[in-house]
Motif scaffolding. Sequence first.
Motif, PDB file in Angstrom:
ATOM      1  N   UNK A 201      17.277  -8.424   4.479  1.00 58.86           N
ATOM      2  CA  UNK A 201      17.588  -7.102   5.008  1.00 58.86           C
ATOM      3  C   UNK A 201      17.046  -5.986   4.125  1.00 58.86           C
ATOM      4  N   UNK A 202      16.135  -6.324   3.225  1.00 57.25           N
ATOM      5  CA  UNK A 202      15.587  -5.306   2.338  1.00 57.25           C
ATOM      6  C   UNK A 202      14.660  -4.377   3.113  1.00 57.25           C
ATOM      7  N   UNK A 203      14.430  -3.226   2.546  1.00 56.04           N
ATOM      8  CA  UNK A 203      13.575  -2.240   3.194  1.00 56.04           C
ATOM      9  C   UNK A 203      12.312  -1.984   2.381  1.00 56.04           C
ATOM     10  N   UNK A 204      11.795  -3.026   1.767  1.00 55.49           N
ATOM     11  CA  UNK A 204      10.577  -2.890   0.987  1.00 55.49           C
ATOM     12  C   UNK A 204       9.411  -2.591   1.923  1.00 55.49           C
ATOM     13  N   UNK A 205       8.659  -1.539   1.654  1.00 56.38           N
ATOM     14  CA  UNK A 205       7.522  -1.232   2.528  1.00 56.38           C
ATOM     15  C   UNK A 205       6.450  -2.304   2.402  1.00 56.38           C
ATOM     16  N   UNK A 206       5.671  -2.498   3.462  1.00 51.25           N
ATOM     17  CA  UNK A 206       4.617  -3.514   3.403  1.00 51.25           C
ATOM     18  C   UNK A 206       3.582  -3.173   2.336  1.00 51.25           C
ATOM     19  N   UNK A 207       2.977  -4.197   1.774  1.00 52.07           N
ATOM     20  CA  UNK A 207       1.991  -4.039   0.708  1.00 52.07           C
ATOM     21  C   UNK A 207       0.859  -3.112   1.157  1.00 52.07           C
TER      22      UNK A 207
END
Length: 98
Positions: A86-92
Amino acid sequence: MIFERVNAMAIRKGCTPSQLALAWVHHQGRDVCPIPGTTKIENFNKNVGALAVKLTQDEMAELESYASAENIQGERHFQMNSTWRNSETPPLSSWKYE
């Protein structure tokens, strides 16, 4: 129980359980990078050895099955089992390098 399974796979793969765990994180995708902390060069060198551990899709699935909800005990551990999903890390691809 989980450690025994991870340890058995590590023995089969010819690595340490720590290297196997780091390899699992490394195999999560191109936007994931394990950052183990250590203060000793010997441990750092062992951690770097995780890069040589190659995991098949079947091995990845096997490792993930070890941490399934029915294998996790305790409320805290159950809640933490899926927090990374459920993390909101933006795509690379959206990262900007300077």
